[in-house]
Design an enzyme around this catalytic site. Structure first.
Site, PDB file in Angstrom:
ATOM      1  CG  ASN A  53      -2.185  -0.862   0.897  1.00  0.00           C
ATOM      2  OD1 ASN A  53      -3.040  -0.496   0.087  1.00  0.00           O
ATOM      3  ND2 ASN A  53      -2.244  -2.033   1.511  1.00  0.00           N
ATOM      4  CG  ASN A  85      -6.584   1.595   9.240  1.00  0.00           C
ATOM      5  OD1 ASN A  85      -5.440   1.221   8.981  1.00  0.00           O
ATOM      6  ND2 ASN A  85      -7.519   0.762   9.657  1.00  0.00           N
ATOM      7  CG  HIS A 116     -10.159  -3.171   7.979  1.00  0.00           C
ATOM      8  ND1 HIS A 116      -9.342  -3.723   8.953  1.00  0.00           N
ATOM      9  CD2 HIS A 116     -11.176  -4.045   7.801  1.00  0.00           C
ATOM     10  CE1 HIS A 116      -9.856  -4.867   9.349  1.00  0.00           C
ATOM     11  NE2 HIS A 116     -10.968  -5.094   8.669  1.00  0.00           N
ATOM     12  CG  ASP A 134     -10.659  -1.725  12.046  1.00  0.00           C
ATOM     13  OD1 ASP A 134      -9.696  -1.008  11.699  1.00  0.00           O
ATOM     14  OD2 ASP A 134     -10.551  -2.956  12.228  1.00  0.00           O
ATOM     15  CD  GLU A 193     -10.611  -7.562  -8.636  1.00  0.00           C
ATOM     16  OE1 GLU A 193     -11.739  -7.394  -8.140  1.00  0.00           O
ATOM     17  OE2 GLU A 193     -10.318  -8.566  -9.309  1.00  0.00           O
ATOM     18  CB  ALA A 194     -10.447  -2.999  -3.094  1.00  0.00           C
ATOM     19  CD  GLU A 195      -5.864  -3.850   1.150  1.00  0.00           C
ATOM     20  OE1 GLU A 195      -4.918  -3.306   1.727  1.00  0.00           O
ATOM     21  OE2 GLU A 195      -6.139  -5.056   1.316  1.00  0.00           O
TER      22      GLU A 195
END
Ligand code: GAR
Length: 207
Positions: free
Chosen positions: A14, A108, A110, A151, A179-181
């Site tokens: 990330n 953050n 998650h 969270d 695909e997301a993070e």
């Protein structure tokens, strides 16, 4: 220009997504002023070095108590002059003093669709193990602001990812990252850098 401190604990994919997005201008007008890891020898630190970014290890084991570790962590972030703190796979709890000093300025990432599979004990592969165990068809990732809970802070962005029949925790983890993070974390930072994010209580408005 938005100055960002990125806190990491592991591989740093990330962190890499943020570095790449700043380089290719997907993130407007921002720079990483410091990378902090609580673990020595992790690959995230190598990624920072390669990108010419200052990096530091601040490990709980180097301090006589948790309070001393927390003080050092907050001190380093403050010294760096960061406007925004990004937890990119940082697996230590953020001290309350830091949450207060950087209210609505700590992000953050998650690896699930909060409020599913989040909170104490849900981190890294454990999140994906729990999602597969429950048999969900859809999982994903969430970028949220950090408050004093685990969270529980205001949600900025989420992206859904399909769970496939043959998924293992590792294949699901990788697909959610790809695909997301690695998309929504840079996108969230870009929105903040452009001044397009307003936090109103537990809700986030995107202008
Ligand atoms: C990422 O999947 C991130 O979402 C997760 O740890 C991984 C770190 O990978 N974070 C959490 O589980 C936080 N609760 P990276 O070091 O390659 O970015």
């Amino acid at each position: 220009m938005l100055k960002i401190a990125v806190l990491v604990s592991g591989g740093g994919t990330n962190l890499q997504a943020i570095i790449d997005a700043i380089a290719d201008k997907t993130i407007a007008d921002a720079r990483i002023c410091l990378v902090i890891s609580n673990n020595r020898g992790v690959y995230a630190l190598e990624r920072a070095r390669r990108a010419g970014i200052e990096e530091r290890v601040i490990s709980p084991s180097d301090y006589p108590s948790r309070a001393h570790f927390h003080k050092a962590l907050l001190g380093a972030v403050q010294e760096s002059g960061a406007d925004l703190v990004v937890l990119a796979g940082f697996l230590c709890t953020i001290p309350e003093e830091m949450v207060k000093a950087y209210e609505n300025r700590i992000l953050n990432i998650h690896p699930s669709l909060i409020p599913s599979f989040c909170g104490k004990g849900y981190y890294g592969l454990k999140v994906h193990e729990a999602a597969l165990e429950r048999g969900v068809r859809i999982s994903g990732a969430t970028v949220h602001f950090v408050d004093c809970g685990t969270d529980t802070g205001p949600i900025l962005l989420q992206k859904a990812v399909e769970v496939l029949p043959d998924d293992t925790p590792k294949t699901l983890q990788l697909r959610i990252m790809q695909e997301a993070e690695w998309k929504i974390l840079p996108q969230a930072i870009d929105l903040i850098a452009r001044g397009r994010v307003v936090v109103e209580g537990r809700k986030v408005k995107i202008l």
